[in-house]
Design a protein around this motif. Structure first.
Motif, PDB file in Angstrom:
ATOM      1  N   HIS A 254     -13.333   3.361  -0.540  1.00 18.18           N
ATOM      2  CA  HIS A 254     -12.094   2.761  -1.060  1.00 18.18           C
ATOM      3  C   HIS A 254     -11.878   1.384  -0.433  1.00 18.18           C
ATOM      4  O   HIS A 254     -11.516   0.425  -1.124  1.00 18.18           O
ATOM      5  CB  HIS A 254     -10.881   3.652  -0.775  1.00 18.18           C
TER       6      HIS A 254
ATOM      7  N   LEU B  54      -7.975   2.444  -7.888  1.00 16.71           N
ATOM      8  CA  LEU B  54      -8.685   1.170  -7.920  1.00 16.71           C
ATOM      9  C   LEU B  54      -9.474   1.073  -9.216  1.00 16.71           C
ATOM     10  O   LEU B  54     -10.077   2.047  -9.657  1.00 16.71           O
ATOM     11  CB  LEU B  54      -9.650   1.085  -6.737  1.00 16.71           C
TER      12      LEU B  54
ATOM     13  N   LEU C 277     -10.601  -7.984  -3.858  1.00 12.87           N
ATOM     14  CA  LEU C 277      -9.925  -9.118  -3.219  1.00 12.87           C
ATOM     15  C   LEU C 277     -10.832 -10.345  -3.184  1.00 12.87           C
ATOM     16  O   LEU C 277     -10.399 -11.459  -3.497  1.00 12.87           O
ATOM     17  CB  LEU C 277      -9.498  -8.746  -1.801  1.00 12.87           C
TER      18      LEU C 277
ATOM     19  N   ALA D 207     -13.277   5.166  -9.235  1.00 20.37           N
ATOM     20  CA  ALA D 207     -12.936   3.756  -9.466  1.00 20.37           C
ATOM     21  C   ALA D 207     -13.678   3.171 -10.664  1.00 20.37           C
ATOM     22  O   ALA D 207     -13.397   2.050 -11.081  1.00 20.37           O
ATOM     23  CB  ALA D 207     -13.246   2.944  -8.217  1.00 20.37           C
TER      24      ALA D 207
ATOM     25  N   GLU E  59     -11.794  -2.118  -2.482  1.00 21.24           N
ATOM     26  CA  GLU E  59     -10.591  -2.952  -2.421  1.00 21.24           C
ATOM     27  C   GLU E  59     -10.926  -4.366  -1.938  1.00 21.24           C
ATOM     28  O   GLU E  59     -10.421  -5.354  -2.469  1.00 21.24           O
ATOM     29  CB  GLU E  59      -9.557  -2.299  -1.516  1.00 21.24           C
TER      30      GLU E  59
ATOM     31  N   ARG F 161      -3.859   3.317  -0.054  1.00 23.51           N
ATOM     32  CA  ARG F 161      -4.434   2.776  -1.277  1.00 23.51           C
ATOM     33  C   ARG F 161      -3.407   1.837  -1.903  1.00 23.51           C
ATOM     34  O   ARG F 161      -2.212   1.998  -1.706  1.00 23.51           O
ATOM     35  CB  ARG F 161      -4.776   3.895  -2.261  1.00 23.51           C
ATOM     36  N   PRO F 162      -3.865   0.857  -2.661  1.00 18.36           N
ATOM     37  CA  PRO F 162      -2.915  -0.061  -3.279  1.00 18.36           C
ATOM     38  C   PRO F 162      -1.918   0.706  -4.143  1.00 18.36           C
ATOM     39  O   PRO F 162      -2.277   1.691  -4.776  1.00 18.36           O
ATOM     40  CB  PRO F 162      -3.787  -0.962  -4.153  1.00 18.36           C
TER      41      PRO F 162
ATOM     42  N   ALA G  74       0.834  -1.199   0.000  1.00 18.76           N
ATOM     43  CA  ALA G  74       0.000   0.000   0.000  1.00 18.76           C
ATOM     44  C   ALA G  74       0.866   1.244   0.000  1.00 18.76           C
ATOM     45  O   ALA G  74       1.997   1.243   0.458  1.00 18.76           O
ATOM     46  CB  ALA G  74      -0.916   0.005   1.216  1.00 18.76           C
TER      47      ALA G  74
END
Length: 164
Positions: free
Chosen positions: A144, A13, A152, A46, A148, A7-8, A2
């Motif tokens: 968010h 995203l 996943l 997103a 996420e 956030r990734p 992250a």
């Protein structure tokens, strides 16, 4: 991995194929509207589709989340509300019941729920946590997280057992 804002890494995203339910309360309207706008911003950024639902208050959020999830029309849910401490124990009852209910629904359904319910001491704290764009907005943060986790969930569902 992250980034500093959690956030990734790699940026935004990508949720173009997801439907996110946004369940907002009618209590503490000014704050909830600001949080809801944050959720909508995150969904738009997103590329997801949103489904909006309104309920009377925070105590009703778990029931509404369960109903929306059971409809099979969403990949994740974000619950939006604001519980501001008053002079009675009502604050604790509503905040605890809401949080416990949301967690129960999330775990029993297997559908992620972003917790965008503020539990604060006063209006000033609520305003600080519901800033417009480019400020701290718990509705945006919760969205968010929900997106996420929905990504996943999909990845894990399609992953062969040996790759885990």
């Amino acid at each position: 991995m992250a980034s500093a804002d959690n956030r990734p890494t790699g940026g935004q995203l990508d949720a173009g194929d997801l439907v996110i339910g946004v369940i907002s309360t009618r209590w503490n309207t000014e704050i909830v509207e600001r949080l809801t706008l944050g959720a909508w911003r995150a969904i738009e950024q997103a590329g997801a589709t949103r489904r909006d639902i309104t309920v009377p208050g925070a105590f009703e959020l778990p029931f509404a989340a369960r109903a929306v999830i059971e409809s099979g029309t969403v990949d994740a849910v974000v619950v939006i509300g604001a519980v501001i401490r008053g002079e009675t124990t009502h604050y604790e009852l509503v905040a605890d019941g809401c949080a416990r209910g949301i967690m129960d629904v999330q775990l029993t359904s297997g559908v992620p729920i972003g917790m965008g319910v503020l539990t604060v001491e006063d209006r000033a704290q609520a305003l600080a946590r519901s800033q417009p764009a480019d400020g701290h907005n718990v509705g945006e943060d919760a969205t968010h997280a929900a997106i996420e986790m929905a990504i996943l969930t999909r990845q894990e569902a399609s992953s062969p057992q040996g790759e885990r």
